[in-house]
Design a protein around this motif. Sequence first.
Motif, PDB file in Angstrom:
ATOM      1  N   LEU A  73       0.805  -1.118   0.162  1.00 19.05           N
ATOM      2  CA  LEU A  73       0.002   0.086  -0.210  1.00 19.05           C
ATOM      3  C   LEU A  73       1.030   1.404   0.099  1.00 19.05           C
ATOM      4  O   LEU A  73       0.202   2.492  -0.143  1.00 19.05           O
ATOM      5  CB  LEU A  73      -0.947   0.161   1.240  1.00 19.05           C
ATOM      6  N   GLY A  74       1.770   0.927  -0.121  1.00 18.31           N
ATOM      7  CA  GLY A  74       3.377   2.605   0.309  1.00 18.31           C
ATOM      8  C   GLY A  74       4.263   1.599  -0.085  1.00 18.31           C
ATOM      9  O   GLY A  74       4.432   0.434   0.437  1.00 18.31           O
ATOM     10  N   GLN A  75       5.302   2.368   0.935  1.00 15.07           N
ATOM     11  CA  GLN A  75       7.396   1.680   0.716  1.00 15.07           C
ATOM     12  C   GLN A  75       6.836   1.021   2.055  1.00 15.07           C
ATOM     13  O   GLN A  75       8.148   0.191   1.731  1.00 15.07           O
ATOM     14  CB  GLN A  75       7.651   3.279   0.565  1.00 15.07           C
ATOM     15  N   ARG A  76       6.415   0.862   3.045  1.00 15.33           N
ATOM     16  CA  ARG A  76       6.729   0.309   3.727  1.00 15.33           C
ATOM     17  C   ARG A  76       5.328  -0.053   4.613  1.00 15.33           C
ATOM     18  O   ARG A  76       5.493  -0.788   5.672  1.00 15.33           O
ATOM     19  CB  ARG A  76       7.561   1.477   5.313  1.00 15.33           C
ATOM     20  N   LEU A  77       4.389  -0.545   4.322  1.00 15.85           N
ATOM     21  CA  LEU A  77       3.406  -0.649   4.421  1.00 15.85           C
ATOM     22  C   LEU A  77       2.498  -1.674   3.313  1.00 15.85           C
ATOM     23  O   LEU A  77       2.777  -1.836   2.212  1.00 15.85           O
ATOM     24  CB  LEU A  77       1.917  -0.005   4.730  1.00 15.85           C
ATOM     25  N   ARG A  78       2.646  -3.049   3.551  1.00 19.46           N
ATOM     26  CA  ARG A  78       2.031  -3.255   2.974  1.00 19.46           C
ATOM     27  C   ARG A  78       0.634  -4.848   3.842  1.00 19.46           C
ATOM     28  O   ARG A  78       0.441  -5.446   4.526  1.00 19.46           O
ATOM     29  CB  ARG A  78       3.030  -4.827   2.109  1.00 19.46           C
ATOM     30  N   LEU A  79      -0.185  -5.936   2.770  1.00 22.68           N
ATOM     31  CA  LEU A  79      -1.245  -6.714   2.752  1.00 22.68           C
ATOM     32  C   LEU A  79      -0.148  -7.961   2.848  1.00 22.68           C
ATOM     33  O   LEU A  79       0.127  -8.199   2.009  1.00 22.68           O
ATOM     34  CB  LEU A  79      -2.333  -6.558   1.704  1.00 22.68           C
ATOM     35  N   THR A  80      -0.459  -8.891   3.625  1.00 27.29           N
ATOM     36  CA  THR A  80       0.581 -10.213   4.030  1.00 27.29           C
ATOM     37  C   THR A  80      -0.702 -11.232   3.440  1.00 27.29           C
ATOM     38  O   THR A  80      -1.860 -11.334   4.431  1.00 27.29           O
ATOM     39  CB  THR A  80       1.644 -10.331   4.941  1.00 27.29           C
ATOM     40  N   SER A  81      -0.732 -11.808   3.092  1.00 24.38           N
ATOM     41  CA  SER A  81      -1.540 -13.536   2.830  1.00 24.38           C
ATOM     42  C   SER A  81      -0.849 -14.724   2.648  1.00 24.38           C
ATOM     43  O   SER A  81       0.391 -14.518   2.214  1.00 24.38           O
ATOM     44  CB  SER A  81      -2.883 -13.325   1.605  1.00 24.38           C
ATOM     45  N   SER A  82      -0.873 -15.703   3.374  1.00 24.53           N
ATOM     46  CA  SER A  82      -1.021 -16.859   2.697  1.00 24.53           C
ATOM     47  C   SER A  82      -1.215 -18.240   2.745  1.00 24.53           C
ATOM     48  O   SER A  82      -2.187 -17.545   3.588  1.00 24.53           O
ATOM     49  CB  SER A  82       0.376 -17.162   3.389  1.00 24.53           C
ATOM     50  N   PHE A  83      -1.348 -19.030   2.479  1.00 22.69           N
ATOM     51  CA  PHE A  83      -2.368 -20.204   2.120  1.00 22.69           C
ATOM     52  C   PHE A  83      -1.285 -21.767   2.406  1.00 22.69           C
ATOM     53  O   PHE A  83      -0.641 -21.585   1.556  1.00 22.69           O
ATOM     54  CB  PHE A  83      -3.280 -20.527   1.433  1.00 22.69           C
ATOM     55  N   LEU A  84      -1.492 -22.305   3.377  1.00 19.50           N
ATOM     56  CA  LEU A  84      -0.427 -23.491   3.628  1.00 19.50           C
ATOM     57  C   LEU A  84      -1.615 -24.643   3.882  1.00 19.50           C
ATOM     58  O   LEU A  84      -2.651 -24.613   5.502  1.00 19.50           O
ATOM     59  CB  LEU A  84      -0.094 -23.441   4.457  1.00 19.50           C
ATOM     60  N   GLY A  85      -1.907 -25.687   3.267  1.00 24.99           N
ATOM     61  CA  GLY A  85      -2.187 -26.924   3.478  1.00 24.99           C
ATOM     62  C   GLY A  85      -1.542 -28.205   3.992  1.00 24.99           C
ATOM     63  O   GLY A  85       0.083 -28.395   3.223  1.00 24.99           O
ATOM     64  N   GLY A  86      -2.117 -29.500   4.092  1.00 22.35           N
ATOM     65  CA  GLY A  86      -0.834 -30.690   4.912  1.00 22.35           C
ATOM     66  C   GLY A  86      -0.772 -30.644   6.194  1.00 22.35           C
ATOM     67  O   GLY A  86       0.182 -31.699   6.606  1.00 22.35           O
ATOM     68  N   ALA A  87      -1.561 -29.727   6.876  1.00 20.92           N
ATOM     69  CA  ALA A  87      -1.451 -29.765   8.762  1.00 20.92           C
ATOM     70  C   ALA A  87      -2.484 -31.000   9.477  1.00 20.92           C
ATOM     71  O   ALA A  87      -3.042 -31.810   8.371  1.00 20.92           O
ATOM     72  CB  ALA A  87      -1.709 -28.668   9.236  1.00 20.92           C
ATOM     73  N   GLY A  88      -2.082 -31.679  10.217  1.00 19.91           N
ATOM     74  CA  GLY A  88      -3.088 -32.826  11.041  1.00 19.91           C
ATOM     75  C   GLY A  88      -2.374 -34.227  10.863  1.00 19.91           C
ATOM     76  O   GLY A  88      -1.693 -34.819   9.738  1.00 19.91           O
ATOM     77  N   LEU A 125      -4.470 -13.694   6.669  1.00 25.50           N
ATOM     78  CA  LEU A 125      -4.809 -12.596   6.472  1.00 25.50           C
ATOM     79  C   LEU A 125      -4.105 -11.621   7.336  1.00 25.50           C
ATOM     80  O   LEU A 125      -4.696 -11.890   8.334  1.00 25.50           O
ATOM     81  CB  LEU A 125      -6.329 -11.617   5.985  1.00 25.50           C
ATOM     82  N   GLY A 126      -3.339 -10.709   7.184  1.00 25.69           N
ATOM     83  CA  GLY A 126      -2.832  -9.216   7.683  1.00 25.69           C
ATOM     84  C   GLY A 126      -2.692  -8.042   6.700  1.00 25.69           C
ATOM     85  O   GLY A 126      -2.582  -7.935   5.941  1.00 25.69           O
ATOM     86  N   ILE A 127      -2.222  -7.457   7.971  1.00 28.70           N
ATOM     87  CA  ILE A 127      -1.775  -6.152   7.539  1.00 28.70           C
ATOM     88  C   ILE A 127       0.027  -5.899   8.756  1.00 28.70           C
ATOM     89  O   ILE A 127      -0.081  -6.630   9.402  1.00 28.70           O
ATOM     90  CB  ILE A 127      -2.267  -5.020   7.564  1.00 28.70           C
ATOM     91  N   GLN A 128       0.731  -5.165   7.655  1.00 27.01           N
ATOM     92  CA  GLN A 128       2.184  -5.239   8.399  1.00 27.01           C
ATOM     93  C   GLN A 128       3.118  -4.074   7.777  1.00 27.01           C
ATOM     94  O   GLN A 128       2.868  -3.428   6.773  1.00 27.01           O
ATOM     95  CB  GLN A 128       3.243  -6.056   7.505  1.00 27.01           C
ATOM     96  N   HIS A 129       3.608  -3.115   8.684  1.00 32.30           N
ATOM     97  CA  HIS A 129       4.541  -2.104   8.908  1.00 32.30           C
ATOM     98  C   HIS A 129       5.717  -2.287   8.992  1.00 32.30           C
ATOM     99  O   HIS A 129       6.369  -3.056  10.215  1.00 32.30           O
ATOM    100  CB  HIS A 129       4.055  -0.421   9.973  1.00 32.30           C
ATOM    101  N   ILE A 130       6.358  -2.068   8.002  1.00 32.35           N
ATOM    102  CA  ILE A 130       8.078  -2.510   7.769  1.00 32.35           C
ATOM    103  C   ILE A 130       8.995  -1.765   8.471  1.00 32.35           C
ATOM    104  O   ILE A 130       9.127  -0.917   7.934  1.00 32.35           O
ATOM    105  CB  ILE A 130       8.496  -3.242   6.497  1.00 32.35           C
ATOM    106  N   ALA A 131       9.938  -2.256   8.847  1.00 37.11           N
ATOM    107  CA  ALA A 131      10.980  -2.226   9.983  1.00 37.11           C
ATOM    108  C   ALA A 131      11.348  -0.215   9.705  1.00 37.11           C
ATOM    109  O   ALA A 131      11.767   0.386   8.796  1.00 37.11           O
ATOM    110  CB  ALA A 131      12.027  -2.294   9.085  1.00 37.11           C
ATOM    111  N   THR A 132      10.412   0.512  10.177  1.00 38.97           N
ATOM    112  CA  THR A 132      10.731   2.394  11.159  1.00 38.97           C
ATOM    113  C   THR A 132      11.328   2.090  11.645  1.00 38.97           C
ATOM    114  O   THR A 132      12.072   2.123  12.522  1.00 38.97           O
ATOM    115  CB  THR A 132       8.829   2.500  11.234  1.00 38.97           C
ATOM    116  N   GLU A 133      12.209   3.068  11.707  1.00 36.69           N
ATOM    117  CA  GLU A 133      13.688   3.035  12.059  1.00 36.69           C
ATOM    118  C   GLU A 133      12.779   4.214  13.550  1.00 36.69           C
ATOM    119  O   GLU A 133      13.330   5.504  13.284  1.00 36.69           O
ATOM    120  CB  GLU A 133      14.594   4.580  11.186  1.00 36.69           C
TER     121      GLU A 133
END
Length: 289
Positions: free
Chosen positions: A156-171, A181-189
């Motif tokens: 969404l910007g230089q340091r802000l991203r929407l994240t998602s991942s899907f994994l199957g095979g557990a259990g 599904l998430g949102i992440q603000h990356i490495a602000t000094e």
Amino acid sequence: MKKLIALALAGASGALCAQTPTANPMPDGSRDMYLGLGALSEPVYEGSRDRRAASLPVLQFAWSNGVFVSGTSAGIHVSSDPTIEYGPLVAFARGRTDKGLTGTAGGVGPSAGLVKPGDFELANTQRMPMKGETRLTGMDELESRLQAGFFLNYYLGQRLRLTSSFLGGAGAKRNGAQLDLGIQHIATEIAPHHSLSLSAGLTLANRQYNAAYFGVTEHEAERSFNRVYLPQGGLKDVYLGARWNWTFNAEWLLTSGFKLTRLQGDARNSPLVERPNNATVSTALAYRF
């Protein structure tokens, strides 16, 4: 330092919770690698009121062709568009015994999970719980599994991203799946040599995953102190996370993380769950080479 440090939590609380490293442009044939060692404190299993301490390896490798290894997950950055990241992903799902989740680098504290007789709501009256028995006593063991899926991140910007991942095979039957599904603000000094990353998100799980990790079959109810419980799929948890990196020089840094997870829905209502809030704290010294 733009690249995130991902701690090898041995799949703690599920490999979906680990963020994929950012896809920084790298010269052809180059690599970026981190190795280190630290410690973490975590619940014995998702929903446990007891905690344990364990040693924690730091492991993150990235190559210019897009291949990366981050903790117990690995994948490939396929996109050439700087605003989007996607590709295949594999990760280990931690196993579980009557002592809790497996896969940590090694315990350094006393045995966790000991309770007193009378702490349980008995599912039957054949016998009373003995010292050292837990909610997992009599439950089927779950083996560690290699999961496969994909990740998709959008900036969404230089340091802000929407994240998602899907994994199957557990259990036990390898049919458990999770979507993160998430949102992440990356490495602000926040100060010279100090950077802070923040994240928030939620995890959806299918019925097979929740049945494996939060359900209780009739046979398990007969052997344990839990009532029969057959959960459905849906929202499994919501979480908040923070990571602080202290860079000493071009090679060494101290990376520390905190993650708070709150179980939701059928996972939260499981008789195995003693506490819906789960916190994981970690710190480690890492070397870049």
